[in-house]
Design an enzyme around this catalytic site. Structure first.
Site, PDB file in Angstrom:
ATOM      1  N   CYS A   1       1.612  -0.650 -20.029  1.00 40.46           N
ATOM      2  CA  CYS A   1       1.556   0.110 -18.615  1.00 40.46           C
ATOM      3  C   CYS A   1       2.335  -0.432 -17.675  1.00 40.46           C
ATOM      4  O   CYS A   1       2.324  -1.786 -17.506  1.00 40.46           O
ATOM      5  CB  CYS A   1       0.187   0.304 -18.205  1.00 40.46           C
ATOM      6  SG  CYS A   1      -0.154   0.982 -16.648  1.00 40.46           S
TER       7      CYS A   1
ATOM      8  N   HIS B   1       1.003  -1.125  -0.104  1.00 42.34           N
ATOM      9  CA  HIS B   1       0.017  -0.016  -0.031  1.00 42.34           C
ATOM     10  C   HIS B   1       0.923   1.115   0.013  1.00 42.34           C
ATOM     11  O   HIS B   1       0.511   2.346  -0.751  1.00 42.34           O
ATOM     12  CB  HIS B   1      -0.929   0.129   1.185  1.00 42.34           C
ATOM     13  CG  HIS B   1      -1.847  -1.185   1.395  1.00 42.34           C
ATOM     14  ND1 HIS B   1      -2.394  -1.496   2.392  1.00 42.34           N
ATOM     15  CD2 HIS B   1      -2.028  -2.146   0.514  1.00 42.34           C
ATOM     16  CE1 HIS B   1      -2.920  -2.651   2.107  1.00 42.34           C
ATOM     17  NE2 HIS B   1      -2.873  -3.029   0.975  1.00 42.34           N
TER      18      HIS B   1
END
Length: 746
Positions: A677, A364
């Site tokens: 990407c 995270h």
């Protein structure tokens, strides 16, 4: 032999405290301590070895061994019995040292006359500082009380070492927290930053490790533990019932806070002469040392819980809260063991960089750091014990290196690097509004990746033509409960407005693996990266996905909408996800809501299987985006979180480039728009090769667009393709050397 009792242990610490209080230089102090311990324990020898660097112990003081061996005798961690004590962070107690495995005879010390050996680690909060040894001619094993007493003394020596009581000549006795330190970690987010340390959790300093009033100290401990238990109970009461993971941590806190064994050990330490704070820290150091050796991740996590609880208890005892009164420097580099996404977002763009002892490239914190475009180095071992608030620090996120308290020559070289980067950014600004058109006339569309509203101001300044990937999971990861549909719709609408008419591709919720929602019950999986994640979660638990799709449709407000589903592995998953979206379109129409004027439905190609999907998939998908980070790890079967294998495989490996070429051909056959990407898209050399292989859209972090555009405008992609083809024909494993040599000649 002298029998050790609890009162005698206190007497030893009292005598030690008296020696520490005397005015003396560091070497003299150490010499007095070794004499004191040998005399108190009735041994012929007492020696103190301190670390001169991360791998080498040095004999710094001795009573009984040859005086000329001091500062001469050195050994590596793990070498001899002393080195074994340092490596294992556990005592070695033997009546016959020469017969022990790994014994190493140091002839310059004269220790061959001594049979008995007791060595205990000198450590503080899991950081090894040295080894304390007593030896005796008599072949005997030291009693449990004697071992315990020596451990307590070693703990006090560790505290006094931290406070600078033994400063002298040589590396082993240099002042702590003043020398330059080079730490090698892993790249979490690229970039470079120069600033000053800001500790997320300031260290608690124990200034009084010894006490002569055990009853008062024991009562202080009991009072603090009672308050700690109340605090934990209150936190449990306040914790959301749906937040299972948070409740699990707090339940572990409560279990440890009520542990009789933990309390008993700290009370025994106090009875032997330690202050309440020192007793807590001694147990904390032991727990941290255990963490290093535990292979079981669950048990390590539980010891982390105990570590956190000990910090809370220390703050109660010392009154040293997390707010120390220190002011955030103007150029803060955040240093922490680990940090959650919400806490990192609270700091926001004030931070120049982040350095973590733990973390992972997909954590995270890494996701938020990328969104904030700040350099991140992870796995920087010892950073929280080495760094102090305000220390100068250099963070090289490109190499995963941290320079703490750097020498001026290093700092100047780093300033030169930053100046060159700033100069380059100015050059990139001059081509910001120009296309990424190669010398052969090929135009490549450069898009940016984003995940926060704060990213969107970078869109016009970076020269990006749109947002090739907007990560929607950050709004879920930073909350304790599922966001409401209205909140998400408003956020997505602001994103679309901020893009000022440029295309934004919204990737639906990509959770699971290393991205577990705080309010989602974690599932134990042997290999989470290959497990229940992304679209698999969405299709099995469609409630959240439906709500998110409704929010996206409403956010479009009649304008165009591009939705991309992550981690599609087969045609069936794409058709199922697409059907969900079309049903929500029908439902919104029935409710009278405005539908998007144009709807694009795409997929991320992150698994090799999807490259071989039926032609129907490529015809059905409005666009496809290659998710380079995941595709690469699955293609090479190399976990990108595993440093031992992650760097072994090159993106410009011939096999991988040939695979990308096959995907380009399949999309070309069906006229399906294709993009790449990921981090590799933002690396100039890789970008040239991708474009040469036929990729015409690349999506990357905003800071990479300038460098990639600059190099694409200076090369002929047809020549690059010829260089790649020649390298392949010659049997090269990677085209990187050939392309680099070609660029050098340009």
């Amino acid at each position: 032999m002298v029998e050790q009792s609890e009162s005698e242990s206190r007497k030893l610490l009292s005598r030690l405290q008296a020696v520490m209080a005397e005015a003396a230089a560091g070497q003299e102090r150490l010499d007095r301590i070794t004499h004191l311990i040998a005399d108190s324990m009735g041994t012929e020898v007492c020696s103190i070895y301190l670390l001169r660097d991360a791998d080498t112990l040095e004999l710094c003081a001795t009573q009984g061994l040859a005086a000329e061996a001091v500062h001469v005798t050195r050994m590596r961690i793990g070498e001899g019995l002393v080195g074994r004590v340092a490596r294992q962070a556990r005592p070695i107690n033997t009546p016959n040292a020469p017969a022990e495995r790994g014994f190493r005879y140091m002839p310059e010390t004269g220790e061959e006359a001594y049979s008995s050996f007791l060595g205990v680690p000198i450590q503080r909060l899991g950081e090894r500082l040295g080894v304390l040894v007593v030896q005796s001619k008599e072949a005997r094993k030291f009693s449990g009380d004697e071992v315990y007493a020596l451990e307590v003394v070693a703990m006090v020596i560790a505290e006094m070492t931290e406070l600078g009581a033994f400063i002298g000549e040589g590396a082993a006795m240099s002042a702590r927290h003043q020398q330059q330190v080079l730490l090698r970690g892993s790249v979490g987010q690229e970039g470079a930053a120069m600033g000053h340390v800001w500790l997320h959790e300031p260290r608690v300093v124990v200034t009084k490790p010894v006490s002569d009033d055990p009853e008062t100290e024991a009562q202080r401990l009991r009072d603090a533990v009672a308050q700690l238990r109340l605090d934990v109970d209150e936190m449990l009461t306040r914790a959301p019932t749906a937040d299972a993971e948070q409740r699990e941590v707090l339940e572990a806190y409560r279990m440890f806070a009520r542990s009789r064994g933990w309390m008993r050990r700290m009370e025994e330490d106090i009875q032997r002469g330690l202050s309440a704070e020192a007793a807590v820290e001694k147990e904390q150091s032991t727990a941290r040392a255990r963490m290093e050796t535990l292979p079981d991740a669950y048990l390590r996590e539980r010891l982390h819980d105990l570590d956190d609880l000990s910090n809370r208890l220390l703050r109660l005892l010392t009154g040293q809260g997390t707010d120390t009164g220190a002011e955030l420097p103007p150029d803060p580099i955040l240093v922490a063991r680990n940090i959650g996404p919400a806490e990192l977002l609270d700091y926001g763009r004030r931070l120049k960089g982040v350095v973590l002892e733990e973390g992972s490239v997909g954590s995270h914190a890494a996701i938020v750091a990328r969104a904030l475009a700040i350099p991140l180095v992870i796995h920087a071992k010892r950073i929280t014990t080495e760094a102090l608030n305000g220390d100068p620090i250099l963070v090289d996120g490109d190499e995963g290196i941290v320079h703490l308290r750097p020498e001026e020559t290093v700092a100047q070289a780093f300033r030169d690097k930053l100046a060159m980067q700033a100069e380059a950014q100015e050059r990139y600004a001059s081509i910001r509004d120009k296309p990424a058109e190669s010398l052969c006339g090929t135009v490549v569309s450069l898009q940016m990746n984003a995940g926060l509203m704060a990213d969107l101001p970078s869109l016009p300044s970076s020269g990006a033509e749109g947002v090739g990937l907007f990560r929607t999971e950050l709004q879920f990861l930073t909350r304790n409960k599922v966001p409401r549909r209205g909140e998400l719709a408003a956020l997505y609408a602001r994103v679309i407005d901020a893009a000022q008419g440029k295309r934004v591709v919204f990737r639906t919720l990509d959770i699971g693996s290393d991205k577990v929602l705080p309010y989602m019950k974690p599932t134990e999986e042997p290999n989470p990266a290959l497990g229940w994640r992304a679209i698999r979660v969405g299709l099995d638990k469609p409630g959240v996905m439906r709500m998110q799709l409704q929010a996206l449709i409403r956010a479009a407000n009649g304008g165009p909408l591009s939705v991309m589903f992550p981690f599609i592995a087969q045609l069936e998953e794409f058709t199922a996800a697409r059907d969900h979206l079309m049903r929500e379109m029908e439902r919104e129409a029935t409710l009278g809501h405005t539908l998007p004027e144009k709807l694009e439905i795409g997929a991320m190609l992150e698994t090799p299987s999807l490259a071989f999907a039926p032609r129907q998939f490529f015809e059905m998908a409005d666009f496809i985006s290659i998710g380079g980070n995941d595709l690469k790890q699955f293609f090479f079967a190399a976990d990108r979180e595993n440093e031992r294998v992650r760097k072994r495989y090159d993106t410009l490996n011939v096999s991988f480039l040939t695979f990308l070429e096959q995907i380009v051909h399949r999309c070309s056959d069906t006229g399906t728009p294709l993009s790449f990407c990921g981090e590799d898209a933002g690396r100039p050399l890789e970008a040239i090769c991708f474009a040469a292989m036929g990729l015409r859209t690349l999506s990357m972090r905003p800071a990479s667009i300038g460098p990639v555009k600059s190099i694409l405008r200076r090369v002929d992609l047809r020549e690059a393709r010829s260089v790649i083809n020649e390298a392949r024909a010659e049997g090269a494993q990677s085209v990187r050397p050939a392309v680099m040599e070609w660029l050098r000649r340009q």
